[in-house]
Enzyme design. Structure first.
Site: not given
Ligand code: SAM
Length: 364
Positions: A270, A299, A330
């Protein structure tokens, strides 16, 4: 003056529509103040958390007098009284007055969610959303709408939220704590309401797994699985708590996702637009076996007509995505189906659970 007149019975007895308009207008005249001062609720909840008021009530056996509260906080009683009066008015705390006019405050189901260590604590999510970094983009939302490739977060901070977090580790910690808080709420629902989700599954990679809370709960709930918590280097290198059965691996989901029987991806897609989601999902598909693999997407699924009390939270989350990400949103079931099928999956299965998120299984 005008408002007083609106509450009076109308002179024109035959004109019902005028009465309705007058009534609606009278409602609007009071409702509009909720928007003029709308920030007050959020600010006062943050104030109660910062002062640790719910924790102090709990430590005091579930009820505390105004004088005990103000001496515990070493703060001005008149200010505290006004803050508590507002929070009682909003049903955040209960209030009782003794025959000697002493005020006592106690918890409600809402204030229990503001305990720092409560089972359903929402404190880390509140602290993230009320941080100056996350509040500032809301005031630039119109820029996001008026510019083709605009982003409210970029307009204020000069880069996207993930680059900003890599450079501001304190903000990254706020995000991780908030996501872990959400995981503690939703993952027990997944474990309880989808007991067969990981049947026959040996290994799971959590894509964008944050600090690994989701996987640590899943390996406890489904003791036969081994987990790989996969996230960006600045997240993985931040001294994450070790958990038996979970390996922390850093990388970029746009390049490669580590191999496992199942890829789970919670509240990551999202954050991104359709093209980016398709790329991430294709990489997830590459990571799992063609015959018995699947991707589990946790999601929200927006519904047009529903009585679900959490739908309002999903609608707000959509606006949060607009404020805090570049192309995130969303999605409805139709929109999820689109990105999943475009990524080459053959079918999906959606299970609604008692949470903001649904469980969407995508099969190769
Ligand atoms: C909104 S958080 C969700 C974290 C976890 N999945 C949760 O819901 O508890 C989004 C996650 O995506 C990771 N993220 C963003 N870009 C990324 C990438 N290119 N490769 C791996 N992870 C990534 C961020 O660091 C973050 O931890």
């Amino acid at each position: 003056m005008e408002e007083t007149m609106m509450n009076l019975p109308t002179q024109n007895n035959g004109d019902h529509s005028k009465e309705v308009i007058d009534e609606e207008d009278a409602k609007a005249a009071s409702k509009i103040w909720d928007y003029v001062f709308g920030f007050t609720d959020m600010a006062l909840i943050k104030c109660a958390i910062d002062l640790g008021i719910p924790d102090l009530i709990e430590k005091n056996g579930g009820s505390i007098s105004l004088s005990e509260l103000s001496s515990s906080l070493s703060c001005s009683t008149p200010h505290l009284y006004r803050i508590m009066r507002y929070l009682v008015h909003k049903n955040i705390f209960n209030q009782k007055k003794t025959s000697q006019n002493n005020l006592f405050y106690s918890q409600t189901p809402l204030s229990r969610r503001l305990l720092s260590n409560g089972k359903n604590s929402m404190v880390p999510l509140l602290l993230l959303e009320t941080s100056p970094t996350m509040l500032a983009p809301w005031l630039a939302l119109s820029k996001r709408v008026l510019q083709e490739n605009g982003s409210a977060f970029d307009a204020v901070h000069g880069e996207d939220v993930w680059s900003f977090s890599a450079e501001n580790l304190e903000h990254s910690r706020l995000i991780n704590d908030a996501m872990a808080c959400d995981a503690r709420i939703v993952i027990p629902r997944v474990i309880e309401e989808c007991p067969d989700l990981f049947k026959g599954v040996c290994s799971v990679v959590d894509v964008g797994g944050g600090d690994g809370t989701t996987l640590s709960m899943l390996v406890k709930g489904f003791s036969w699985i081994k987990g790989i918590n996969f996230d960006l280097p600045h997240v993985i290198d931040a001294n994450l708590v070790a958990c038996q059965g979970v390996e922390h691996v850093s990388g970029d989901m746009f390049k490669l996702v580590p191999k496992a029987d199942v890829a789970i991806i919670k509240w990551v897609l999202h954050d991104w637009g359709d093209e980016e989601c398709i790329k991430i999902l294709k990489n997830c598909k590459e990571a799992i076996p063609k015959d018995k693999g699947k991707v589990i997407i946790l999601e929200g699924v927006l519904e047009e007509e529903t009585n679900d009390k959490l739908e309002s939270a999903r609608m707000m989350l959509d606006m949060v995505m607009m404020a805090h990400t570049t192309n995130g949103k969303e999605r409805t079931l139709k929109e999820w189906n689109y990105v999943i099928m475009e990524a080459g999956f053959s079918r999906i299965n959606v299970t609604r659970i008692h949470a903001v998120q649904s469980v969407i299984e995508a099969f190769p």
